[in-house]
Write a protein that holds these residues in place. Structure first.
Motif, PDB file in Angstrom:
ATOM      1  N   VAL A  69      26.803  84.632  16.824  1.00  0.00           N
ATOM      2  CA  VAL A  69      27.512  83.589  17.542  1.00  0.00           C
ATOM      3  C   VAL A  69      26.534  82.882  18.480  1.00  0.00           C
ATOM      4  O   VAL A  69      25.893  83.530  19.307  1.00  0.00           O
ATOM      5  N   HIS A  77      29.873  79.233  18.781  1.00  0.00           N
ATOM      6  CA  HIS A  77      29.841  78.759  17.390  1.00  0.00           C
ATOM      7  C   HIS A  77      29.443  79.926  16.502  1.00  0.00           C
ATOM      8  O   HIS A  77      28.353  80.479  16.652  1.00  0.00           O
ATOM      9  N   LEU A  78      30.334  80.307  15.607  1.00  0.00           N
ATOM     10  CA  LEU A  78      30.052  81.392  14.673  1.00  0.00           C
ATOM     11  C   LEU A  78      29.066  80.867  13.632  1.00  0.00           C
ATOM     12  O   LEU A  78      29.446  80.148  12.718  1.00  0.00           O
ATOM     13  N   GLU A  79      27.806  81.197  13.820  1.00  0.00           N
ATOM     14  CA  GLU A  79      26.723  80.700  12.970  1.00  0.00           C
ATOM     15  C   GLU A  79      26.654  81.442  11.642  1.00  0.00           C
ATOM     16  O   GLU A  79      26.424  80.843  10.606  1.00  0.00           O
ATOM     17  N   GLN A  80      26.847  82.745  11.667  1.00  0.00           N
ATOM     18  CA  GLN A  80      26.708  83.523  10.441  1.00  0.00           C
ATOM     19  C   GLN A  80      27.543  84.782  10.507  1.00  0.00           C
ATOM     20  O   GLN A  80      27.570  85.469  11.526  1.00  0.00           O
ATOM     21  N   THR A 113      33.883  77.690  17.104  1.00  0.00           N
ATOM     22  CA  THR A 113      33.838  76.850  15.915  1.00  0.00           C
ATOM     23  C   THR A 113      32.977  77.535  14.853  1.00  0.00           C
ATOM     24  O   THR A 113      32.266  78.502  15.124  1.00  0.00           O
ATOM     25  N   LEU A 114      33.055  76.996  13.645  1.00  0.00           N
ATOM     26  CA  LEU A 114      32.193  77.413  12.550  1.00  0.00           C
ATOM     27  C   LEU A 114      32.204  76.314  11.500  1.00  0.00           C
ATOM     28  O   LEU A 114      33.023  75.395  11.552  1.00  0.00           O
ATOM     29  N   THR A 116      31.913  75.956   7.122  1.00  0.00           N
ATOM     30  CA  THR A 116      32.027  76.800   5.943  1.00  0.00           C
ATOM     31  C   THR A 116      32.466  75.982   4.732  1.00  0.00           C
ATOM     32  O   THR A 116      32.791  74.803   4.848  1.00  0.00           O
ATOM     33  N   TYR A 127      38.711  82.605   7.031  1.00  0.00           N
ATOM     34  CA  TYR A 127      38.697  82.245   8.452  1.00  0.00           C
ATOM     35  C   TYR A 127      40.068  81.743   8.907  1.00  0.00           C
ATOM     36  O   TYR A 127      40.480  82.006  10.042  1.00  0.00           O
ATOM     37  N   GLN A 162      34.586  72.039   9.141  1.00  0.00           N
ATOM     38  CA  GLN A 162      34.472  72.708  10.428  1.00  0.00           C
ATOM     39  C   GLN A 162      35.819  73.352  10.702  1.00  0.00           C
ATOM     40  O   GLN A 162      36.872  72.813  10.344  1.00  0.00           O
TER      41      GLN A 162
END
Length: 167
Positions: A69, A77-80, A113-114, A116, A127, A162
């Protein structure tokens, strides 16, 4: 579905990259993607503003997944999110997302946020089941992610979205 979730440490850097590489292989195969960006460098992940949580296998304490994050534009922001395919479908991804949401709340963030793929079952539909809703990129960071994805050609493999959850 047990296993310890803990903050990542420097000694986890190599295994983070290995987990992501193996998890990406599943996504790449599903998308039929002949070209794909390499997995992120674990040491760089640990050095960026934000946090990384690792989930350990309950049988031998080896890392089987992680969530990264970022602190971006004043929100999380959930990066991975990556889980070893051999450890998939055991609820580990959901546990990592839940732990990331809790950790973000504890750090004072009000949303996460993320970005995908919309149609991959273990992407946007997963998600959404964790409370994330499709949203519009509003900040310079979020719009920059869209630009980066476009430059990498990720949109040729499916619609990118997003998603945001209020904490």
């Amino acid at each position: 579905m047990s296993g310890v979730i803990r903050p990542a440490v420097a000694e986890d850097a190599e295994v983070l990259q290995a987990i992501e590489t193996q998890a990406d292989a599943l996504l790449i195969a599903s998308l039929g993607a002949p070209e794909w960006p390499p997995a992120g460098d674990g040491a760089e992940r640990l050095a960026t503003p934000g946090f990384v949580l690792v989930l350990e296998d309950p049988s031998d304490s080896s890392p089987v997944g992680f969530v990264h994050v970022l602190d971006a534009d004043g929100h999380a922001h959930l990066e991975q999110l990556s889980v070893l395919p051999s450890s998939g479908r055991q609820g580990f991804g959901r546990r990592l997302v839940s732990a990331a949401l809790d950790a973000a709340r504890e750090r004072g963030y009000t949303r996460m946020t993320l970005r995908t793929f919309a149609e991959i079952p273990w992407n946007a539909p997963f998600y959404a089941s964790c409370g994330f809703l499709e949203s519009i990129p509003e900040t310079p960071f979020q719009r920059g992610l869209v630009d980066t994805e476009t430059s990498l050609g990720l949109d040729r493999y499916g619609r990118r979205v997003q998603m945001t959850v209020e904490l």
